[in-house]
Design a protein around this motif. Structure first.
Motif, short mmCIF file in Angstrom:
data_model
loop_
_atom_site.label_atom_id
_atom_site.label_comp_id
_atom_site.label_asym_id
_atom_site.label_seq_id
_atom_site.Cartn_x
_atom_site.Cartn_y
_atom_site.Cartn_z
N SER A 183 6.42 -6.51 -7.97
CA SER A 183 6.22 -5.50 -6.93
C SER A 183 6.98 -5.88 -5.66
N PRO A 184 7.64 -4.91 -5.03
CA PRO A 184 8.35 -5.20 -3.78
C PRO A 184 7.44 -5.23 -2.56
N TRP A 185 6.20 -4.76 -2.70
CA TRP A 185 5.31 -4.64 -1.55
C TRP A 185 4.74 -5.99 -1.15
N SER A 186 4.61 -6.20 0.15
CA SER A 186 4.11 -7.48 0.64
C SER A 186 2.63 -7.43 1.01
N THR A 187 2.04 -6.24 1.02
CA THR A 187 0.61 -6.10 1.27
C THR A 187 0.02 -5.10 0.29
N GLY A 188 -1.26 -5.12 0.19
CA GLY A 188 -1.91 -4.18 -0.70
C GLY A 188 -3.38 -4.06 -0.38
N PRO A 189 -4.00 -2.99 -0.76
CA PRO A 189 -3.36 -1.86 -1.42
C PRO A 189 -2.45 -1.10 -0.45
N LEU A 190 -1.37 -0.58 -0.96
CA LEU A 190 -0.36 0.07 -0.15
C LEU A 190 -0.91 1.28 0.62
N ILE A 191 -1.88 1.97 0.05
CA ILE A 191 -2.46 3.14 0.73
C ILE A 191 -3.09 2.72 2.06
N GLY A 192 -3.44 1.46 2.21
CA GLY A 192 -3.99 0.96 3.47
C GLY A 192 -2.99 0.98 4.60
N GLU A 193 -1.72 1.15 4.28
CA GLU A 193 -0.66 1.22 5.29
C GLU A 193 -0.44 2.65 5.79
N ALA A 194 -1.20 3.61 5.28
CA ALA A 194 -1.08 5.00 5.72
C ALA A 194 -1.92 5.22 6.97
N SER A 195 -1.36 5.96 7.91
CA SER A 195 -2.07 6.29 9.14
C SER A 195 -1.61 7.66 9.61
N GLY A 196 -2.48 8.64 9.48
CA GLY A 196 -2.09 10.00 9.85
C GLY A 196 -0.94 10.47 8.97
N PRO A 197 0.14 10.99 9.59
CA PRO A 197 1.26 11.50 8.80
C PRO A 197 2.28 10.42 8.41
N LEU A 198 1.98 9.16 8.69
CA LEU A 198 2.94 8.07 8.42
C LEU A 198 2.42 7.11 7.37
N ILE A 199 3.35 6.49 6.66
CA ILE A 199 3.00 5.37 5.79
C ILE A 199 4.07 4.31 5.96
N TYR A 200 3.62 3.10 6.16
CA TYR A 200 4.50 1.96 6.36
C TYR A 200 4.57 1.20 5.04
N PHE A 201 5.78 0.88 4.58
CA PHE A 201 5.96 0.17 3.33
C PHE A 201 6.43 -1.26 3.62
N PRO A 202 5.52 -2.20 3.82
CA PRO A 202 5.94 -3.58 4.04
C PRO A 202 6.48 -4.16 2.72
N MET A 203 7.72 -4.70 2.77
CA MET A 203 8.39 -5.17 1.56
C MET A 203 8.73 -6.64 1.62
N ARG A 204 8.78 -7.24 0.45
CA ARG A 204 9.17 -8.64 0.33
C ARG A 204 10.69 -8.75 0.48
N TRP A 205 11.15 -9.86 1.07
CA TRP A 205 12.58 -10.07 1.28
C TRP A 205 13.36 -10.03 -0.03
N SER A 206 12.77 -10.48 -1.10
CA SER A 206 13.48 -10.52 -2.38
C SER A 206 13.84 -9.13 -2.90
N MET A 207 13.19 -8.11 -2.37
CA MET A 207 13.45 -6.73 -2.80
C MET A 207 14.05 -5.89 -1.67
N ALA A 208 14.59 -6.55 -0.66
CA ALA A 208 15.04 -5.89 0.57
C ALA A 208 16.19 -4.90 0.37
N GLU A 209 16.89 -4.97 -0.72
CA GLU A 209 17.98 -4.03 -0.95
C GLU A 209 17.56 -2.90 -1.90
#
Length: 69
Positions: free
Chosen positions: A16-42
């Protein structure tokens, strides 16, 4: 995006490229932040931007301070 990569909380194979989870926890209103691991940065940001575009959404790269194509 969960069709391609599972949430990091369910990632038994460490792919998984995500650095936090569950990913839905990064949603706030109309935005969602996708924190990613450096190994998947491209790979992951390009895929996220492509998925956003197909859904009529805007993808902003906070590290590059620009909209993703």
């Amino acid at each position: 995006m969960s069709d391609r990569w599972c949430d990091i909380t369910e990632d038994e194979e460490d792919t998984s490229p995500w650095s936090t989870g569950p990913l839905i926890g990064e949603a706030s209103g109309p935005l969602i932040y996708f924190p990613m691991r450096w190994s998947m940065a491209e790979e992951a940001p390009a895929y996220a931007a492509a998925v956003a575009e197909t859904m009529g959404l805007i993808c902003f790269d906070v590290q590059q301070n620009r909209l993703s194509p």
